[in-house]
Design an enzyme around this catalytic site. Structure first.
Site, PDB file in Angstrom:
ATOM      1  N   CYS A 177       0.773  -1.196   0.061  1.00  0.00           N
ATOM      2  CA  CYS A 177       0.162  -0.063  -0.060  1.00  0.00           C
ATOM      3  C   CYS A 177       0.805   0.860  -0.611  1.00  0.00           C
ATOM      4  CB  CYS A 177      -0.590   0.013   1.584  1.00  0.00           C
ATOM      5  SG  CYS A 177       0.099  -0.413   2.684  1.00  0.00           S
ATOM      6  N   GLU A 218      -6.492  -8.098  -1.569  1.00  0.00           N
ATOM      7  CA  GLU A 218      -6.577  -7.020  -0.366  1.00  0.00           C
ATOM      8  C   GLU A 218      -5.287  -5.902  -0.211  1.00  0.00           C
ATOM      9  OE1 GLU A 218      -5.047  -6.829   4.023  1.00  0.00           O
ATOM     10  OE2 GLU A 218      -4.126  -7.774   2.393  1.00  0.00           O
ATOM     11  N   ARG A 266      -9.268  -5.089  12.871  1.00  0.00           N
ATOM     12  CA  ARG A 266      -8.050  -4.832  11.694  1.00  0.00           C
ATOM     13  C   ARG A 266      -9.034  -4.778  10.561  1.00  0.00           C
ATOM     14  NH1 ARG A 266      -2.486  -6.144  10.924  1.00  0.00           N
ATOM     15  NH2 ARG A 266      -2.351  -6.390   8.636  1.00  0.00           N
ATOM     16  N   ARG A 310     -10.095  -4.035   6.202  1.00  0.00           N
ATOM     17  CA  ARG A 310      -9.467  -4.137   5.133  1.00  0.00           C
ATOM     18  C   ARG A 310     -10.246  -3.593   3.845  1.00  0.00           C
ATOM     19  NH1 ARG A 310      -5.636  -3.176   7.695  1.00  0.00           N
ATOM     20  NH2 ARG A 310      -3.025  -3.716   7.914  1.00  0.00           N
TER      21      ARG A 310
END
Length: 393
Positions: free
Chosen positions: A158, A196, A240, A242
């Site tokens: 990312c 992802e 978390r 995503r």
């Protein structure tokens, strides 16, 4: 042979041993395969005092490698690659195999993986028996990707997408890791793509970056569904979030896919080891403990809990962990306010089973789990993809 060539050789050898039928049918570099066999056999046979290795012996091993005890380390792994799997996949930016693992359970055969970090490669090898190929930006790596496979999996990095967002197709993404994914999709056209990334990708540059990614996937022939999912909803005590992107070339398959998953309860006790069974090196210093005591003054502590410090110096006492982060302070999360999570606990927080081997340092496990995925989340997505591919034409 240079270091890059040696790494590719070991990857070729490990994938050949696990996927010999595929590699016999593809144009794998014969000379490189022979080099890999020779290097491995010379090392093993010298230690066993078996003398010099002949080309004839190497050829015999290549014909039927699984019958030779020398290769036990390639096969004695907790998550071996299914032979003659129901479908095939490639695992890009593989990390420690968190996205691959649920598909492995469903009988999908991995025919190529790529991961540049040598310590992540060691963990991947210990658990899957395969050494991932290296830098996917290089054509010398991409040439080992089989022509045909069914799924592309990628938790692509990312990094800042500063040049993206003008909807100029490939011109917008050159120099990014998503460009490598798009290039492979364009060439090989697998039936399904699963990507992802961090939640913030959806809002980067006021949403222009994400819009460009979706636009390119559509241009490449994929019908896309996406959503932001939280590990807390999949039975893990870790907040978390995503973004998950699923694309099918078959529109009917895409129409059938959704992100409707039943929320599952989590329990921190399922993750934590007893405090007295963890290493003394995980205990926080007296200075940190005094600081935490001051930061939590007036707050009601309960046990078990994970104490989380944010950038502003505020501490929350929770029955779950905030998202594991690769570059976070070593004292970012404290179990019961007194110690850091162990390597096994970090893996459990991501949903890896206890049969998953730990072969690197605790520092590397911290980094690897911070970069990995919530396995139960991917498992539910994998099951839904598998059902759709089995039932919709």
């Amino acid at each position: 042979m240079n270091e890059e060539g040696q790494e590719s050789s070991l990857a070729v050898l490990s994938y050949y041993l696990h996927n010999s039928d595929i590699y016999k049918k593809t144009r794998t570099n014969t000379q490189q395969k022979r080099y890999a066999f020779r290097e491995f056999l010379e090392k093993e046979c010298l230690s066993a005092n078996l003398g010099e290795i002949t080309n004839e012996y190497i050829d015999h091993v290549a014909d039927n490698p699984t019958t030779y005890g020398f290769f036990s380390e390639f096969f004695d792994v907790p998550f071996p690659n299914p032979q003659h799997g129901k479908r095939t996949l490639i695992d890009l930016f593989a990390g420690i195999g968190g996205i691959r693992l649920p598909f492995n359970e469903l009988g999908y055969q991995c025919v190529f993986s790529s991961e540049w970090d040598k310590y992540a490669q060691q963990t991947y090898f210990a658990n899957f028996g395969e050494v991932p190929f290296g830098d996917i930006t290089k054509e010398s790596t991409k040439k080992y990707i089989p022509k045909k496979f069914d799924l592309l999996l990628a938790g692509f990095p990312c990094q800042a997408f500063s040049i993206m967002g003008k909807m100029k197709g490939f011109a917008d993404i050159r120099g990014t890791m998503f460009f490598e994914v798009a290039t492979i999709l364009k060439k090989h056209q697998p039936s399904v793509v699963l990507l992802e990334n961090v939640k913030q990708l959806t809002t980067h540059d006021h949403g222009k970056t994400f819009a460009t990614i979706l636009h390119i996937l559509n241009e490449l022939g994929y019908h896309i569904k996406w959503n932001v999912l939280n590990a807390l909803d999949f039975g893990l005590p870790q907040k978390r979030e995503r973004v998950i992107i699923v694309g099918f070339r078959n529109k009917r398959c895409a129409d059938a896919f959704n992100f409707d998953f039943e929320s599952k309860p989590y329990n921190l006790l399922d993750v934590l080891e007893a405090d007295n069974k963890t290493s003394l090196s995980l205990l926080a210093s007296d200075t940190i403990l005094a600081k935490r005591k001051l930061q939590t003054k007036g707050k009601k502590a309960f046990y078990p809990s994970i104490w989380h410090e944010n950038k502003a110096g505020n501490v929350s006492i929770l029955d779950y962990a905030c998202a594991l982060r690769t570059g976070a302070s070593y004292n970012y999360l404290l179990v019961n306010g007194i110690r850091r999570p162990s390597s096994r606990e970090l893996l459990r927080l991501q949903g890896f089973p206890d049969s998953y081997k730990i072969v690197v340092s605790h520092g590397e496990i911290r980094r690897q789990t911070g970069n990995s995925v919530a396995v139960p989340m991917i498992r539910e997505i994998a099951r839904k993809i598998d059902f759709i591919l089995d039932n919709i034409q």
